[in-house]
Design an enzyme around this catalytic site. Structure first.
Site, PDB file in Angstrom:
ATOM      1  N   CYS A 131      34.477  35.884  47.800  1.00 13.59           N
ATOM      2  CA  CYS A 131      34.748  35.940  46.363  1.00 13.59           C
ATOM      3  C   CYS A 131      36.146  36.509  46.102  1.00 13.59           C
ATOM      4  CB  CYS A 131      33.642  36.737  45.674  1.00 13.59           C
ATOM      5  SG  CYS A 131      33.382  36.291  43.947  1.00 13.59           S
ATOM      6  N   ILE A 148      29.274  34.859  41.642  1.00 16.98           N
ATOM      7  CA  ILE A 148      29.415  35.844  40.578  1.00 16.98           C
ATOM      8  C   ILE A 148      30.870  35.866  40.126  1.00 16.98           C
ATOM      9  CG2 ILE A 148      29.103  38.258  39.916  1.00 16.98           C
ATOM     10  CD1 ILE A 148      27.163  38.539  42.274  1.00 16.98           C
ATOM     11  N   ARG A 149      31.131  35.304  38.963  1.00 18.10           N
ATOM     12  CA  ARG A 149      32.509  35.162  38.472  1.00 18.10           C
ATOM     13  C   ARG A 149      33.409  34.659  39.587  1.00 18.10           C
ATOM     14  NH1 ARG A 149      34.948  40.009  35.050  1.00 18.10           N
ATOM     15  NH2 ARG A 149      36.450  38.364  34.664  1.00 18.10           N
ATOM     16  N   HIS A 194      28.724  35.027  47.901  1.00 20.87           N
ATOM     17  CA  HIS A 194      28.394  36.323  48.492  1.00 20.87           C
ATOM     18  C   HIS A 194      27.199  36.211  49.450  1.00 20.87           C
ATOM     19  CE1 HIS A 194      30.765  38.893  45.655  1.00 20.87           C
ATOM     20  NE2 HIS A 194      30.573  37.879  44.850  1.00 20.87           N
ATOM     21  N   GLY A 206      34.605  41.797  44.509  1.00 25.22           N
ATOM     22  CA  GLY A 206      34.927  42.889  43.604  1.00 25.22           C
ATOM     23  C   GLY A 206      35.933  42.414  42.581  1.00 25.22           C
ATOM     24  N   GLU A 207      36.927  43.227  42.294  1.00 26.72           N
ATOM     25  CA  GLU A 207      37.987  42.872  41.354  1.00 26.72           C
ATOM     26  C   GLU A 207      39.299  42.777  42.116  1.00 26.72           C
ATOM     27  OE1 GLU A 207      37.987  45.752  38.258  1.00 26.72           O
ATOM     28  OE2 GLU A 207      35.959  45.291  37.593  1.00 26.72           O
ATOM     29  N   SER A 208      39.806  41.577  42.288  1.00 28.70           N
ATOM     30  CA  SER A 208      40.994  41.382  43.111  1.00 28.70           C
ATOM     31  C   SER A 208      42.208  42.113  42.549  1.00 28.70           C
ATOM     32  CB  SER A 208      41.298  39.889  43.271  1.00 28.70           C
ATOM     33  OG  SER A 208      41.570  39.281  42.021  1.00 28.70           O
ATOM     34  N   GLU A 264      26.439  38.173  51.718  1.00 28.84           N
ATOM     35  CA  GLU A 264      25.933  39.527  51.995  1.00 28.84           C
ATOM     36  C   GLU A 264      24.827  39.947  51.042  1.00 28.84           C
ATOM     37  OE1 GLU A 264      29.138  40.109  48.922  1.00 28.84           O
ATOM     38  OE2 GLU A 264      28.776  38.801  50.631  1.00 28.84           O
ATOM     39  N   ARG A 281      41.143  31.589  40.058  1.00 29.80           N
ATOM     40  CA  ARG A 281      40.320  32.765  39.806  1.00 29.80           C
ATOM     41  C   ARG A 281      39.280  32.486  38.722  1.00 29.80           C
ATOM     42  NH1 ARG A 281      42.535  36.532  37.272  1.00 29.80           N
ATOM     43  NH2 ARG A 281      41.605  38.410  38.170  1.00 29.80           N
TER      44      ARG A 281
END
Length: 224
Positions: free
Chosen positions: A81, A139-140, A180, A49-51, A182, A110
């Protein structure tokens, strides 16, 4: 025999995907948004997600310090991630005031693999995960720049501009990947973590943390 109770931090990120994989592996998968929910689990998954958003919400809901206490106190944890970013002791290319939970003696960069448009899928072989290389979705994604002496490197990128970059690590009962699993249908990394949690729970049980108020809402996400 029932499976271990594994929480998924559900402040933000791809929570549902982890819940589904863990449930399919026989674990009792539950949401963690409050300190009292954290206190009731045998292990914890920190999703992608967004840390920065996750840490802000953890501060706002009073969950940041209980999370730190739990992970540093021995609660098994698996970060994917953004979860890798949260577990790192040190960050590069991050806001100077961005806190982490710690627990992994690593330096993480990051967004090391670039922007959302640079997302890709690769084959990664992981130590301790039998069955050959697995499909890894980035993903990023971050990567691990440096590791401390107690950290086991589980996997690296092979080939391309990022050849040799560390993308999977383990330190004791804490595991993290840049990618990821998952999202791919390959449950082997989660299976490794479920077994880590099962063994830890058999020895010592869940780690108790202070209770308190606070709540957050699950929100899909993909960057760091």
């Amino acid at each position: 025999m029932s499976g271990p109770r594994i929480g998924v931090l559900s402040l933000q990120g791809d929570v549902r995907e982890h819940l589904a994989v863990l449930t399919g592996l026989g674990a009792e998968a539950v949401l963690v948004r409050r300190p009292e929910e954290l206190a009731a689990v045998d292990g914890l998954v920190l999703p992608g997600g967004e840390s920065t958003t996750m840490t802000k919400l953890a501060v706002r809901t009073g969950l940041l310090e209980p999370l730190r206490d739990a992970v540093r106190g021995g609660l098994p944890a698996y970060g994917t991630c953004a979860g890798l970013v949260l577990l790192a002791d040190r960050l590069l290319d991050a806001p100077p005031d961005q806190p982490t939970l710690g627990g992994l003696d690593v330096t993480v960069r990051r967004n090391a693999f670039g922007r959302q448009a640079d997302s890709f899928e690769s084959r990664i072989a992981l130590d301790g995960v039998p069955g050959g290389p697995l499909s890894a979705v980035f993903i990023r994604a971050p990567w691990v720049e440096e590791t401390g002496p107690g950290v086991q490197v589980l996997g690296r990128v092979v080939g391309g501009a990022a050849d040799g970059r560390i993308v999977a690590v383990r330190q004791g009962d804490v595991v993290a990947t840049s990618f990821h699993p998952e999202l791919t249908g390959d449950t082997r990394v989660h299976g490794l973590f479920v077994e880590i949690v099962r063994r830890a729970a058999a020895v010592g049980g869940a780690v108790a943390v202070p209770s308190g108020a606070g709540a957050g809402a699950p929100h899909p996400g993909g960057d760091q």
